[in-house]
Design an enzyme around this catalytic site. Structure first.
Site, PDB file in Angstrom:
ATOM      1  N   CYS A   1      -4.742  -1.584  -1.508  1.00 24.52           N
ATOM      2  CA  CYS A   1      -4.877  -0.173  -1.806  1.00 24.52           C
ATOM      3  C   CYS A   1      -6.081   0.009  -2.724  1.00 24.52           C
ATOM      4  O   CYS A   1      -6.071  -0.480  -3.867  1.00 24.52           O
ATOM      5  CB  CYS A   1      -3.595   0.309  -2.488  1.00 24.52           C
ATOM      6  SG  CYS A   1      -3.697   2.026  -3.023  1.00 24.52           S
TER       7      CYS A   1
ATOM      8  N   CYS B   1     -10.981   2.550   1.192  1.00 26.50           N
ATOM      9  CA  CYS B   1      -9.548   2.851   1.335  1.00 26.50           C
ATOM     10  C   CYS B   1      -9.077   2.061   2.538  1.00 26.50           C
ATOM     11  O   CYS B   1      -9.717   2.089   3.603  1.00 26.50           O
ATOM     12  CB  CYS B   1      -9.330   4.345   1.567  1.00 26.50           C
ATOM     13  SG  CYS B   1      -7.639   4.757   2.050  1.00 26.50           S
ATOM     14  N   THR B   2      -7.967   1.360   2.381  1.00 25.06           N
ATOM     15  CA  THR B   2      -7.523   0.447   3.441  1.00 25.06           C
ATOM     16  C   THR B   2      -7.124   1.174   4.724  1.00 25.06           C
ATOM     17  O   THR B   2      -7.175   0.601   5.801  1.00 25.06           O
ATOM     18  CB  THR B   2      -6.356  -0.415   2.929  1.00 25.06           C
ATOM     19  OG1 THR B   2      -5.336   0.459   2.405  1.00 25.06           O
ATOM     20  CG2 THR B   2      -6.826  -1.354   1.827  1.00 25.06           C
ATOM     21  N   HIS B   3      -6.730   2.431   4.587  1.00 26.93           N
ATOM     22  CA  HIS B   3      -6.404   3.202   5.796  1.00 26.93           C
ATOM     23  C   HIS B   3      -7.607   3.329   6.735  1.00 26.93           C
ATOM     24  O   HIS B   3      -7.450   3.425   7.951  1.00 26.93           O
ATOM     25  CB  HIS B   3      -5.972   4.624   5.421  1.00 26.93           C
ATOM     26  CG  HIS B   3      -4.552   4.759   4.996  1.00 26.93           C
ATOM     27  ND1 HIS B   3      -4.105   4.389   3.749  1.00 26.93           N
ATOM     28  CD2 HIS B   3      -3.465   5.245   5.653  1.00 26.93           C
ATOM     29  CE1 HIS B   3      -2.802   4.649   3.657  1.00 26.93           C
ATOM     30  NE2 HIS B   3      -2.391   5.173   4.801  1.00 26.93           N
TER      31      HIS B   3
ATOM     32  N   THR C   1      -6.983   2.617  -4.131  1.00 25.14           N
ATOM     33  CA  THR C   1      -6.656   3.533  -5.224  1.00 25.14           C
ATOM     34  C   THR C   1      -6.086   2.781  -6.430  1.00 25.14           C
ATOM     35  O   THR C   1      -6.569   2.940  -7.543  1.00 25.14           O
ATOM     36  CB  THR C   1      -5.671   4.608  -4.724  1.00 25.14           C
ATOM     37  OG1 THR C   1      -6.182   5.157  -3.511  1.00 25.14           O
ATOM     38  CG2 THR C   1      -5.502   5.705  -5.742  1.00 25.14           C
TER      39      THR C   1
ATOM     40  N   ASP D   1       0.865  -1.185   0.000  1.00 24.44           N
ATOM     41  CA  ASP D   1       0.000   0.000   0.000  1.00 24.44           C
ATOM     42  C   ASP D   1       0.899   1.232   0.000  1.00 24.44           C
ATOM     43  O   ASP D   1       2.128   1.125   0.081  1.00 24.44           O
ATOM     44  CB  ASP D   1      -0.931   0.008   1.226  1.00 24.44           C
ATOM     45  CG  ASP D   1      -1.903   1.190   1.212  1.00 24.44           C
ATOM     46  OD1 ASP D   1      -2.283   1.627   0.106  1.00 24.44           O
ATOM     47  OD2 ASP D   1      -2.266   1.690   2.290  1.00 24.44           O
ATOM     48  N   SER D   2       0.277   2.399  -0.016  1.00 25.20           N
ATOM     49  CA  SER D   2       1.036   3.650  -0.021  1.00 25.20           C
ATOM     50  C   SER D   2       1.763   3.899   1.301  1.00 25.20           C
ATOM     51  O   SER D   2       2.733   4.635   1.329  1.00 25.20           O
ATOM     52  CB  SER D   2       0.084   4.812  -0.279  1.00 25.20           C
ATOM     53  OG  SER D   2      -0.818   4.940   0.803  1.00 25.20           O
TER      54      SER D   2
ATOM     55  N   TYR E   1      -1.288   8.085  -2.319  1.00 27.60           N
ATOM     56  CA  TYR E   1      -1.560   7.616  -3.679  1.00 27.60           C
ATOM     57  C   TYR E   1      -2.825   8.288  -4.243  1.00 27.60           C
ATOM     58  O   TYR E   1      -2.966   8.451  -5.438  1.00 27.60           O
ATOM     59  CB  TYR E   1      -1.770   6.093  -3.682  1.00 27.60           C
ATOM     60  CG  TYR E   1      -0.497   5.271  -3.771  1.00 27.60           C
ATOM     61  CD1 TYR E   1       0.752   5.801  -3.449  1.00 27.60           C
ATOM     62  CD2 TYR E   1      -0.555   3.933  -4.174  1.00 27.60           C
ATOM     63  CE1 TYR E   1       1.902   5.022  -3.524  1.00 27.60           C
ATOM     64  CE2 TYR E   1       0.584   3.154  -4.263  1.00 27.60           C
ATOM     65  CZ  TYR E   1       1.821   3.691  -3.933  1.00 27.60           C
ATOM     66  OH  TYR E   1       2.951   2.923  -4.025  1.00 27.60           O
ATOM     67  N   GLY E   2      -3.745   8.640  -3.356  1.00 33.52           N
ATOM     68  CA  GLY E   2      -5.062   9.118  -3.788  1.00 33.52           C
ATOM     69  C   GLY E   2      -5.062  10.430  -4.550  1.00 33.52           C
ATOM     70  O   GLY E   2      -6.067  10.813  -5.137  1.00 33.52           O
TER      71      GLY E   2
HETATM   72  N1  DGL Z   1      -4.690   3.070   1.450  1.00 31.87           N
HETATM   73  C1  DGL Z   1      -4.748   3.422   0.063  1.00 31.87           C
HETATM   74  C2  DGL Z   1      -6.099   3.160  -0.519  1.00 31.87           C
HETATM   75  O1  DGL Z   1      -6.690   2.190  -0.114  1.00 31.87           O
HETATM   76  C3  DGL Z   1      -4.017   4.670  -0.363  1.00 31.87           C
HETATM   77  C4  DGL Z   1      -4.355   5.938   0.338  1.00 31.87           C
HETATM   78  C5  DGL Z   1      -3.505   7.079  -0.164  1.00 31.87           C
HETATM   79  O2  DGL Z   1      -2.262   6.951  -0.115  1.00 31.87           O
HETATM   80  O3  DGL Z   1      -4.060   8.086  -0.632  1.00 31.87           O
HETATM   81  O4  DGL Z   1      -6.585   3.818  -1.390  1.00 31.87           O
END
Ligand code: DGL
Length: 270
Positions: free
Chosen positions: A73, A185-187, A75, A10-11, A42-43
């Site tokens: 991720c 989003c995984t975050h 994204t 992931d990012s 990444y978004g």
């Molecule tokens: N966790 C990622 C996702 O699921 C990336 C979030 C990011 O870096 O913007 O989209």
């Protein structure tokens, strides 16, 4: 029996929610996690950049001998699905299983989706859920600011900064009385408590990370490809100390001795 590790990327810290899900479902698997913190977020990247980065991230894990990969991720899963599926190893994205899980949720209200700016702009989550559940209204809202919140150490439900950000972003969904919300989003898994606190416990939260880990688990079991000693290693293109501290806090255990550095990779400007 296949003792090679599973690769997850992931990012930054978000994909750790997939690592935690994998450890719950497949505790004996060896896992290598790559957090591309140097290029986070990444978004806000272009689709062209995201496709290039997805390939680089998978190649990094392939060089380390993984047997399969979770692109943890939303994204890259929503902007580079063909890049992921044409890789020479089995790759699981976080869209396929999570949109199915959303379409299957019970409840009379509309369905909500939250994800990064690029994911929501791609329209993929909304389109795929609508295809599976055409009778449902789907409301998709970008919550890019949640990513920076988590990466900067804010995830606790009683943190005023978290509460403010969650309320500002999710008010349109609360106003529409959604019955389920996809954390695309995984975050965002690390904000589950704050999100439920704001929307109410009746709103079912669907974790894209958990859905992808479940798919990976079924795939490996069906092919007798499980096996390992439960060893997890982490690498980051960002600062190792920062990553170790943040990841340890989010995962509730000290992972610092397991973290190593990766040289940041270049990406084209456009
Ligand atoms: N966790 C990622 C996702 O699921 C990336 C979030 C990011 O870096 O913007 O989209």
């Amino acid at each position: 029996m296949d003792n090679r590790p599973i690769g997850v990327f992931d990012s930054g810290l978000g994909g750790l929610t997939a690592v935690q899900a994998l450890r719950e479902l497949l505790p004996d698997e060896n896992i290598i996690y790559f957090g591309d913190t140097a290029r986070m977020p990444y978004g806000t990247k272009t689709v062209k950049q995201l496709r290039q980065m997805a390939l680089q991230d998978m190649e990094l894990l392939a060089e380390r001998g993984v047997k399969a990969i979770i692109a943890a991720c939303g994204t890259v899963s929503s902007t580079a699905a063909d890049v992921l599926s044409s890789f020479h190893l089995p790759v699981f994205n976080v869209v396929d299983a999570s949109v199915r899980a959303m379409a299957e949720t019970q409840g009379s209200g509309p369905l909500g989706v939250i994800a990064t700016r690029a994911s929501i702009e791609s329209g993929v989550f909304k389109r795929r859920i609508t295809q599976l559940a055409p009778e449902k209204k789907v409301i998709a809202v970008p919550c890019q600011s949640f990513v920076e919140l988590i990466e900067s150490g804010h995830s606790d439900a009683d943190d005023p900064q978290v509460q403010k950000c969650v309320a500002e972003s999710l008010q349109p969904l609360r106003d529409q009385n959604i019955s389920a919300l996809l954390l695309g989003c995984t975050h965002f898994g690390y904000l589950s408590e704050a999100i439920s606190g704001y929307l109410g416990d009746d709103v079912k939260l669907v974790s894209a990370s958990y859905c992808a880990a479940k798919s990976m688990s079924s795939y490996l079991k069906a092919r007798a490809m499980t096996g390992g000693t439960g060893r997890v290693q982490y690498c980051t293109s960002g600062d190792v100390r920062d990553f170790s501290q943040n990841a340890s806090r989010l995962m509730g255990r000290n992972i610092a001795p397991l973290v190593s550095a990766v040289t940041p990779m270049e990406v084209d400007k456009l």
